[in-house]
Design a protein around this motif. Structure first.
Motif, PDB file in Angstrom:
ATOM      1  N   ILE A 162       0.852  -1.186   0.000  1.00  0.00           N
ATOM      2  CA  ILE A 162       0.000   0.000   0.000  1.00  0.00           C
ATOM      3  C   ILE A 162       0.890   1.239   0.000  1.00  0.00           C
ATOM      4  O   ILE A 162       1.860   1.327   0.750  1.00  0.00           O
ATOM      5  CB  ILE A 162      -0.922   0.033   1.238  1.00  0.00           C
ATOM      6  CG1 ILE A 162      -1.780  -1.232   1.315  1.00  0.00           C
ATOM      7  CG2 ILE A 162      -1.798   1.280   1.217  1.00  0.00           C
ATOM      8  CD1 ILE A 162      -2.752  -1.387   0.181  1.00  0.00           C
ATOM      9  N   ASN A 163       0.565   2.211  -0.831  1.00  0.00           N
ATOM     10  CA  ASN A 163       1.344   3.444  -0.919  1.00  0.00           C
ATOM     11  C   ASN A 163       0.950   4.357   0.250  1.00  0.00           C
ATOM     12  O   ASN A 163      -0.100   5.004   0.220  1.00  0.00           O
ATOM     13  CB  ASN A 163       1.078   4.135  -2.252  1.00  0.00           C
ATOM     14  CG  ASN A 163       2.117   5.201  -2.569  1.00  0.00           C
ATOM     15  OD1 ASN A 163       3.008   5.467  -1.764  1.00  0.00           O
ATOM     16  ND2 ASN A 163       1.996   5.808  -3.726  1.00  0.00           N
ATOM     17  N   ALA A 164       1.774   4.409   1.280  1.00  0.00           N
ATOM     18  CA  ALA A 164       1.427   5.161   2.493  1.00  0.00           C
ATOM     19  C   ALA A 164       2.680   5.781   3.101  1.00  0.00           C
ATOM     20  O   ALA A 164       3.800   5.334   2.854  1.00  0.00           O
ATOM     21  CB  ALA A 164       0.742   4.252   3.510  1.00  0.00           C
ATOM     22  N   VAL A 165       2.487   6.820   3.918  1.00  0.00           N
ATOM     23  CA  VAL A 165       3.604   7.495   4.567  1.00  0.00           C
ATOM     24  C   VAL A 165       3.112   8.168   5.847  1.00  0.00           C
ATOM     25  O   VAL A 165       1.973   8.625   5.922  1.00  0.00           O
ATOM     26  CB  VAL A 165       4.249   8.534   3.619  1.00  0.00           C
ATOM     27  CG1 VAL A 165       3.246   9.618   3.238  1.00  0.00           C
ATOM     28  CG2 VAL A 165       5.509   9.143   4.223  1.00  0.00           C
ATOM     29  N   SER A 166       3.969   8.209   6.870  1.00  0.00           N
ATOM     30  CA  SER A 166       3.652   8.871   8.136  1.00  0.00           C
ATOM     31  C   SER A 166       4.403  10.198   8.226  1.00  0.00           C
ATOM     32  O   SER A 166       5.598  10.260   7.924  1.00  0.00           O
ATOM     33  CB  SER A 166       4.051   7.993   9.328  1.00  0.00           C
ATOM     34  OG  SER A 166       3.280   6.816   9.384  1.00  0.00           O
ATOM     35  N   LEU A 167       3.706  11.246   8.643  1.00  0.00           N
ATOM     36  CA  LEU A 167       4.302  12.574   8.777  1.00  0.00           C
ATOM     37  C   LEU A 167       4.238  13.019  10.229  1.00  0.00           C
ATOM     38  O   LEU A 167       3.156  13.179  10.787  1.00  0.00           O
ATOM     39  CB  LEU A 167       3.563  13.582   7.889  1.00  0.00           C
ATOM     40  CG  LEU A 167       3.424  13.213   6.414  1.00  0.00           C
ATOM     41  CD1 LEU A 167       2.715  14.331   5.658  1.00  0.00           C
ATOM     42  CD2 LEU A 167       4.773  12.919   5.786  1.00  0.00           C
ATOM     43  N   ARG A 168       5.398  13.198  10.845  1.00  0.00           N
ATOM     44  CA  ARG A 168       5.471  13.653  12.239  1.00  0.00           C
ATOM     45  C   ARG A 168       5.529  15.178  12.243  1.00  0.00           C
ATOM     46  O   ARG A 168       6.582  15.783  12.105  1.00  0.00           O
ATOM     47  CB  ARG A 168       6.690  13.046  12.920  1.00  0.00           C
ATOM     48  CG  ARG A 168       6.606  11.523  13.012  1.00  0.00           C
ATOM     49  CD  ARG A 168       7.894  10.897  13.486  1.00  0.00           C
ATOM     50  NE  ARG A 168       7.760   9.447  13.560  1.00  0.00           N
ATOM     51  CZ  ARG A 168       8.785   8.607  13.756  1.00  0.00           C
ATOM     52  NH1 ARG A 168      10.004   9.094  13.903  1.00  0.00           N
ATOM     53  NH2 ARG A 168       8.577   7.304  13.800  1.00  0.00           N
ATOM     54  N   ILE A 169       4.375  15.783  12.437  1.00  0.00           N
ATOM     55  CA  ILE A 169       4.232  17.232  12.326  1.00  0.00           C
ATOM     56  C   ILE A 169       4.416  17.898  13.687  1.00  0.00           C
ATOM     57  O   ILE A 169       3.910  17.429  14.694  1.00  0.00           O
ATOM     58  CB  ILE A 169       2.860  17.586  11.736  1.00  0.00           C
ATOM     59  CG1 ILE A 169       2.717  16.940  10.347  1.00  0.00           C
ATOM     60  CG2 ILE A 169       2.659  19.086  11.650  1.00  0.00           C
ATOM     61  CD1 ILE A 169       1.355  17.091   9.732  1.00  0.00           C
ATOM     62  N   SER A 170       5.143  19.013  13.677  1.00  0.00           N
ATOM     63  CA  SER A 170       5.401  19.705  14.939  1.00  0.00           C
ATOM     64  C   SER A 170       5.042  21.186  14.862  1.00  0.00           C
ATOM     65  O   SER A 170       5.622  21.934  14.065  1.00  0.00           O
ATOM     66  CB  SER A 170       6.879  19.575  15.313  1.00  0.00           C
ATOM     67  OG  SER A 170       7.163  20.335  16.482  1.00  0.00           O
ATOM     68  N   LEU A 171       4.078  21.569  15.643  1.00  0.00           N
ATOM     69  CA  LEU A 171       3.717  22.953  15.934  1.00  0.00           C
ATOM     70  C   LEU A 171       3.484  23.819  14.701  1.00  0.00           C
ATOM     71  O   LEU A 171       4.154  24.830  14.484  1.00  0.00           O
ATOM     72  CB  LEU A 171       4.778  23.581  16.845  1.00  0.00           C
ATOM     73  CG  LEU A 171       4.887  22.903  18.220  1.00  0.00           C
ATOM     74  CD1 LEU A 171       5.979  23.532  19.043  1.00  0.00           C
ATOM     75  CD2 LEU A 171       3.573  22.961  18.963  1.00  0.00           C
ATOM     76  N   ALA A 172       2.517  23.387  13.897  1.00  0.00           N
ATOM     77  CA  ALA A 172       2.047  24.233  12.802  1.00  0.00           C
ATOM     78  C   ALA A 172       1.210  25.362  13.394  1.00  0.00           C
ATOM     79  O   ALA A 172       0.496  25.177  14.378  1.00  0.00           O
ATOM     80  CB  ALA A 172       1.205  23.403  11.831  1.00  0.00           C
TER      81      ALA A 172
END
Length: 211
Positions: free
Chosen positions: A68-78
């Protein structure tokens, strides 16, 4: 339901999982890379949120193993215009307080945070969505300052008095949050970010416009 949906997008799309910098909670390093691990226990006050994000990333990893084409994004303080009115993160609380009266910090404001303006966050997400090489990325900015200094900037912009507390507050909150974005910049090039003064002014002006 996530797995069923993912099966439908094989070769037709990409699944983007919005994770969090709190994955690294408990780690004593000053700057976190994607290979670092958090060290919180299951009785941590924010363990439900932290472990939930870890579980989400584990699911994404499993999906990738199943083509499966997937990715995790660890986002910080937008931050920036468009935030929900009930957002309780520190920048939003301080701006709302300043538009009502003086700013009062519950502690000395020594915790360090790194902020990233919303348009920069979106640009990074779109780049990864279109062409990523890895399964997980840090997404964040370079404007690093203490909560006290952030409050001073907001006080200056809104011309309101700032009153600092003295005791330690929210001991479960991380003392410093800064993500390494070297993986992203290695793939997509050096980034030019909106500086905190410009982004903060835009955000405050937006808050004023919706009052």
């Amino acid at each position: 339901s996530l797995i069923k949906f993912s099966e439908k997008i094989i070769n037709r799309g990409k699944l983007i999982y919005m994770s969090s910098s709190e994955i690294y909670s408990g780690n004593k390093k000053h700057i976190y890379s994607e290979n670092d691990l958090g060290q919180t226990a299951s009785n941590h006050p924010r363990s439900i949120y932290i472990e939930g994000k870890k579980c989400g990333e584990a699911i994404v990893h499993s999906l990738i193993n199943n083509k499966i084409n997937a990715v995790s994004l660890r986002i910080s303080l937008a931050y920036g215009p468009g935030v929900k009115k009930n957002d309780s993160r520190v920048m939003n609380e301080l701006i709302v307080k300043s538009l009502k009266g003086d700013i009062f910090l519950k502690d000395a404001g020594n915790a360090i945070r790194t902020y990233c303006y919303i348009s920069d966050i979106i640009r990074m997400i779109l780049n990864i969505t279109l062409r990523n090489r890895h399964s997980v990325y840090n997404i964040g900015g370079v404007s690093t300052l203490s909560i006290k200094d952030l409050a001073k900037k907001i006080s200056y912009n809104t011309k309101k008095k700032l009153i600092l507390g003295k005791k330690e507050y929210m001991k479960d909150a991380p003392k410093r949050v800064k993500l390494s974005i070297k993986r992203f910049e290695h793939e997509f090039g050096k980034q030019k970010f909106i500086n905190i003064d410009t982004g903060l002014k835009r955000t405050i002006d937006w808050y004023k416009s919706i009052r």
